[in-house]
Scaffold this motif. Structure first.
Motif, PDB file in Angstrom:
ATOM      1  N   TYR A 160       0.783  -1.148  -0.062  1.00 46.11           N
ATOM      2  CA  TYR A 160       0.185  -0.039   0.038  1.00 46.11           C
ATOM      3  C   TYR A 160       0.742   1.312   0.112  1.00 46.11           C
ATOM      4  O   TYR A 160       2.118   1.225   0.138  1.00 46.11           O
ATOM      5  N   ASP A 161       0.365   2.420  -0.232  1.00 46.52           N
ATOM      6  CA  ASP A 161       0.898   3.748  -0.618  1.00 46.52           C
ATOM      7  C   ASP A 161       2.036   3.964   0.612  1.00 46.52           C
ATOM      8  O   ASP A 161       3.170   4.154   0.265  1.00 46.52           O
ATOM      9  N   GLY A 162       1.599   3.950   1.852  1.00 47.73           N
ATOM     10  CA  GLY A 162       2.549   4.360   3.004  1.00 47.73           C
ATOM     11  C   GLY A 162       3.814   3.356   2.966  1.00 47.73           C
ATOM     12  O   GLY A 162       4.977   3.739   3.289  1.00 47.73           O
ATOM     13  N   LEU A 163       3.596   1.984   2.390  1.00 45.89           N
ATOM     14  CA  LEU A 163       5.014   1.370   2.473  1.00 45.89           C
ATOM     15  C   LEU A 163       5.849   1.637   1.437  1.00 45.89           C
ATOM     16  O   LEU A 163       7.446   1.956   1.899  1.00 45.89           O
ATOM     17  N   PHE A 164       5.369   2.280   0.512  1.00 46.28           N
ATOM     18  CA  PHE A 164       6.357   2.711  -0.694  1.00 46.28           C
ATOM     19  C   PHE A 164       6.910   4.115  -0.368  1.00 46.28           C
ATOM     20  O   PHE A 164       7.792   4.473  -1.014  1.00 46.28           O
ATOM     21  N   GLN A 165       6.103   4.995   0.411  1.00 50.06           N
ATOM     22  CA  GLN A 165       6.393   6.094   0.719  1.00 50.06           C
ATOM     23  C   GLN A 165       7.883   6.164   1.655  1.00 50.06           C
ATOM     24  O   GLN A 165       8.798   6.664   1.595  1.00 50.06           O
ATOM     25  N   ALA A 166       7.573   4.743   2.361  1.00 50.74           N
ATOM     26  CA  ALA A 166       8.848   4.600   3.507  1.00 50.74           C
ATOM     27  C   ALA A 166       9.955   3.833   2.649  1.00 50.74           C
ATOM     28  O   ALA A 166      11.173   4.427   2.951  1.00 50.74           O
ATOM     29  N   THR A 167       9.757   2.909   1.663  1.00 51.90           N
ATOM     30  CA  THR A 167      10.857   2.048   1.048  1.00 51.90           C
ATOM     31  C   THR A 167      11.478   3.025  -0.067  1.00 51.90           C
ATOM     32  O   THR A 167      12.544   2.644  -0.460  1.00 51.90           O
ATOM     33  N   GLY A 168      10.792   3.629  -0.810  1.00 55.99           N
ATOM     34  CA  GLY A 168      11.144   4.256  -2.120  1.00 55.99           C
ATOM     35  C   GLY A 168      11.915   5.524  -1.954  1.00 55.99           C
ATOM     36  O   GLY A 168      12.587   6.027  -2.709  1.00 55.99           O
ATOM     37  N   GLY A 169      12.110   6.196  -0.556  1.00 53.70           N
ATOM     38  CA  GLY A 169      12.755   7.333  -0.332  1.00 53.70           C
ATOM     39  C   GLY A 169      11.928   8.830  -0.151  1.00 53.70           C
ATOM     40  O   GLY A 169      12.562   9.763   0.252  1.00 53.70           O
ATOM     41  N   MET A 170      10.680   8.496  -0.320  1.00 50.27           N
ATOM     42  CA  MET A 170       9.982   9.956   0.019  1.00 50.27           C
ATOM     43  C   MET A 170       9.904  10.308   1.338  1.00 50.27           C
ATOM     44  O   MET A 170      10.208  11.678   1.478  1.00 50.27           O
ATOM     45  N   MET A 171       9.609   9.443   2.157  1.00 50.05           N
ATOM     46  CA  MET A 171       9.719   9.793   3.650  1.00 50.05           C
ATOM     47  C   MET A 171      11.193  10.296   4.210  1.00 50.05           C
ATOM     48  O   MET A 171      11.378  11.001   4.986  1.00 50.05           O
ATOM     49  N   ALA A 172      12.250   9.727   3.323  1.00 51.53           N
ATOM     50  CA  ALA A 172      13.476  10.179   3.922  1.00 51.53           C
ATOM     51  C   ALA A 172      13.626  11.613   3.581  1.00 51.53           C
ATOM     52  O   ALA A 172      14.780  12.144   4.176  1.00 51.53           O
ATOM     53  N   VAL A 173      12.967  12.230   2.631  1.00 51.02           N
ATOM     54  CA  VAL A 173      13.313  13.589   2.190  1.00 51.02           C
ATOM     55  C   VAL A 173      12.013  14.486   2.699  1.00 51.02           C
ATOM     56  O   VAL A 173      11.910  15.736   2.193  1.00 51.02           O
ATOM     57  N   THR A 174      11.151  13.928   3.474  1.00 50.00           N
ATOM     58  CA  THR A 174       9.831  14.909   3.698  1.00 50.00           C
ATOM     59  C   THR A 174      10.063  14.731   5.272  1.00 50.00           C
ATOM     60  O   THR A 174       9.872  13.588   5.945  1.00 50.00           O
ATOM     61  N   GLY A 175       9.700  15.836   5.911  1.00 52.09           N
ATOM     62  CA  GLY A 175       9.637  16.195   7.411  1.00 52.09           C
ATOM     63  C   GLY A 175      10.418  17.070   7.953  1.00 52.09           C
ATOM     64  O   GLY A 175      11.006  17.733   7.275  1.00 52.09           O
ATOM     65  N   ILE A 176      10.341  17.291   9.274  1.00 47.93           N
ATOM     66  CA  ILE A 176      10.953  18.422   9.823  1.00 47.93           C
ATOM     67  C   ILE A 176      12.428  18.440   9.866  1.00 47.93           C
ATOM     68  O   ILE A 176      12.964  16.978   9.981  1.00 47.93           O
ATOM     69  N   PRO A 177      13.473  19.359   9.671  1.00 46.60           N
ATOM     70  CA  PRO A 177      14.645  19.135   9.579  1.00 46.60           C
ATOM     71  C   PRO A 177      15.454  18.563  11.022  1.00 46.60           C
ATOM     72  O   PRO A 177      14.762  18.805  11.848  1.00 46.60           O
ATOM     73  N   GLU A 178      16.382  17.799  10.830  1.00 47.75           N
ATOM     74  CA  GLU A 178      16.949  17.521  11.951  1.00 47.75           C
ATOM     75  C   GLU A 178      17.472  18.689  12.860  1.00 47.75           C
ATOM     76  O   GLU A 178      17.556  19.777  12.432  1.00 47.75           O
ATOM     77  N   GLY A 179      17.497  18.359  14.343  1.00 48.55           N
ATOM     78  CA  GLY A 179      17.857  19.331  15.091  1.00 48.55           C
ATOM     79  C   GLY A 179      16.407  20.405  15.675  1.00 48.55           C
ATOM     80  O   GLY A 179      16.790  21.076  16.480  1.00 48.55           O
ATOM     81  N   GLN A 180      15.363  20.163  14.769  1.00 50.97           N
ATOM     82  CA  GLN A 180      14.161  20.989  15.193  1.00 50.97           C
ATOM     83  C   GLN A 180      13.152  20.001  15.956  1.00 50.97           C
ATOM     84  O   GLN A 180      13.296  18.835  15.729  1.00 50.97           O
ATOM     85  N   PRO A 181      12.393  20.487  16.659  1.00 47.36           N
ATOM     86  CA  PRO A 181      11.361  19.678  17.766  1.00 47.36           C
ATOM     87  C   PRO A 181      10.401  18.954  16.658  1.00 47.36           C
ATOM     88  O   PRO A 181      10.224  19.344  15.502  1.00 47.36           O
ATOM     89  N   GLY A 182      10.301  17.680  16.953  1.00 48.98           N
ATOM     90  CA  GLY A 182       9.427  16.694  16.078  1.00 48.98           C
ATOM     91  C   GLY A 182      10.185  16.603  14.583  1.00 48.98           C
ATOM     92  O   GLY A 182       9.592  15.796  13.802  1.00 48.98           O
ATOM     93  N   ALA A 183      11.635  16.354  14.654  1.00 53.21           N
ATOM     94  CA  ALA A 183      12.353  16.080  13.450  1.00 53.21           C
ATOM     95  C   ALA A 183      12.158  14.483  13.080  1.00 53.21           C
ATOM     96  O   ALA A 183      11.964  13.733  14.197  1.00 53.21           O
ATOM     97  N   GLY A 184      12.121  14.254  12.047  1.00 53.94           N
ATOM     98  CA  GLY A 184      11.911  12.871  11.465  1.00 53.94           C
ATOM     99  C   GLY A 184      11.226  12.801  10.278  1.00 53.94           C
ATOM    100  O   GLY A 184      10.498  13.799   9.945  1.00 53.94           O
ATOM    101  N   PRO A 185      11.071  11.468   9.609  1.00 50.63           N
ATOM    102  CA  PRO A 185      10.523  11.589   8.397  1.00 50.63           C
ATOM    103  C   PRO A 185       8.900  11.582   8.625  1.00 50.63           C
ATOM    104  O   PRO A 185       8.234  11.084   9.741  1.00 50.63           O
ATOM    105  N   LEU A 186       7.957  11.836   7.665  1.00 46.78           N
ATOM    106  CA  LEU A 186       6.890  12.148   7.488  1.00 46.78           C
ATOM    107  C   LEU A 186       6.221  11.636   6.167  1.00 46.78           C
ATOM    108  O   LEU A 186       6.759  11.738   5.178  1.00 46.78           O
ATOM    109  N   LYS A 187       5.036  10.977   6.291  1.00 45.26           N
ATOM    110  CA  LYS A 187       4.164  10.481   5.087  1.00 45.26           C
ATOM    111  C   LYS A 187       3.406  11.916   4.787  1.00 45.26           C
ATOM    112  O   LYS A 187       3.120  12.368   5.519  1.00 45.26           O
ATOM    113  N   THR A 188       3.396  12.048   3.083  1.00 50.15           N
ATOM    114  CA  THR A 188       2.667  13.210   2.744  1.00 50.15           C
ATOM    115  C   THR A 188       1.357  12.733   3.090  1.00 50.15           C
ATOM    116  O   THR A 188       0.675  11.639   3.333  1.00 50.15           O
TER     117      THR A 188
END
Length: 414
Positions: A150-178
């Motif tokens: 399903y969609d979320g699996l591929f956002q995780a495995t294909g790289g989308m989540m790796a480049v989406t989300g709050i930058p490192e060093g800021q509160p809540g930093a980490g990958p996000l699903k669209t």
């Protein structure tokens, strides 16, 4: 609206054996372009997507439409037939449809339809011009081909989540699903593109073909220039939150009563912005004198300066000032605001469509982005179908009389 010869795919018949979202989007695009799309659904159950989402179209007189948001957004311009393809009688009906069809789309597990003699090799023997498109999570072969996806699996495995989300060093930093199911949506468009290409090939050669579409492939490709950056440098670009991926400054700016997205992505745009802010010295400031510094290394510092300026004024005033200088910017909209946006209204993107079974007598749909083709525009001709709404109509077209249709209903074939 009725189909006309101005429709790009007028005369093309598509059998849509897909469910949920990605492949149904692809079939819907073909329907928008004028194809006769026949949606095959399980008797009594239908497309799993009928049960997805947060909202359902209310039916009149207590009728359960089973038009969820997922189903409604991906199944207009289709006729629905219920069919049990695991039974010989159901397979017979489907093969009769294949004789009349140009395209078949399915998204069953790899090899599933082969058990019923409904795989490409079997149906190609019936109709050599058939274009048969399989849409799966991981593709038709390889070590993961049998896995569901399903969609979320591929956002995780294909790289989308790796480049989406709050930058490192800021509160809540980490990958996000669209928010939306973007991998599904893009895969649907890739499905339609592949089929259109196959139709063009068939026009030249007379040959049909088999198409293997995978969500995995789309999920990697849609990371696009950011993935290409990695392939060039070997370094993974950082998550930028709301920051732009091109020139800078590009980010949300906060006004006294709302939010605007600003992209002053060229040197000239940035120079105009510094003058507008009354701080022209920022243009030659060593901290911000290159696009890379403004958009990447010193982005946070520059955005603080811009926000200190923008917070002094209401959104409408900031937007007017930026527009006056030709600096790209747009007001942030909540979903309700989108439909009040003057350009959205001008483009008629809210498509009110008659719906015989809806309580209101209509359903509001999202207009096709292909509706502005000058000679063969996409169009919305029919609301999404009720489950099995067109059983009798389509079986009559195949030569089944009312008595035979009644017998199929009683045997739960349809």
């Amino acid at each position: 609206m009725t189909n006309t010869s101005k429709s790009a795919l007028s005369g093309i018949r598509v059998i849509d054996m897909s469910r949920v979202f990605a492949a149904p989007v692809g079939a819907q695009i073909l329907g928008d372009l004028g194809a006769d799309v026949i949606k095959i659904e399980r008797p009594g159950v239908g497309d799993d997507g009928r049960g997805y989402g947060f909202s359902w179209v209310p039916g009149k007189d207590g009728i359960e439409t089973r038009h969820s948001s997922f189903f409604t957004v991906s199944n207009r311009n289709k006729r629905s037939v219920t069919l049990n393809h695991s039974k010989p009688e159901g397979q017979e009906i489907l093969k009769k449809l294949v004789e009349t069809a140009d395209v078949l789309i399915e998204n069953y597990k790899v090899g599933d339809l082969k058990r019923f003699g409904l795989h490409y090799e079997s149906l190609k023997a019936i109709n050599p011009r058939l274009i048969y498109c399989s849409v799966t999570g991981f593709g038709q072969d390889g070590p993961m081909a049998a896995r569901p996806g399903y969609d979320g699996l591929f956002q995780a495995t294909g790289g989308m989540m790796a480049v989406t989300g709050i930058p490192e060093g800021q509160p809540g930093a980490g990958p996000l699903k669209t928010g939306p199911s973007l991998v599904d949506f893009v895969t649907g468009h890739n499905t339609a593109l592949a089929i259109l290409g196959a139709l063009m090939y068939r026009n030249r050669t007379g040959e049909g073909q088999y198409i293997d579409i995978a969500l995995l492939d789309s999920s990697v490709a849609m990371v696009s220039h950011i993935m290409q950056d990695y392939l060039i440098s070997g370094n993974a670009p950082p998550r930028l939150g709301n920051g732009g991926n091109g020139g800078g400054p590009a980010d949300l700016i906060y006004c006294s009563d709302g939010i605007i997205y600003l992209t002053a992505g060229t040197d000239e745009h940035y120079r105009r912005l510094t003058v507008l802010m009354g701080q022209p010295e920022l243009f030659t400031d060593a901290r911000f004198d290159s696009n890379f510094k403004r958009g990447k290394t010193n982005r946070a510092e520059l955005m603080e300066i811009i926000n200190a300026w923008s917070r002094q004024f209401p959104t409408a005033e900031v937007q007017a000032m930026l527009d006056g200088e030709g600096i790209p910017a747009a007001k942030y909209n909540e979903l309700a605001d989108v439909w009040e946006d003057e350009q959205v209204r001008h483009r008629n993107l809210r498509a009110r469509t008659p719906h015989a079974w809806a309580e209101a007598g209509y359903v509001d749909l999202i207009e096709s982005p292909l509706a502005r083709m000058s000679e063969s525009p996409a169009s919305i001709r029919m609301a999404p179908p009720m489950l099995g709404e067109h059983n009798r109509e389509i079986l009559n077209e195949l030569g089944y009389d009312d008595a035979r249709i009644a017998a199929l209903e009683e045997a739960r074939i349809i």
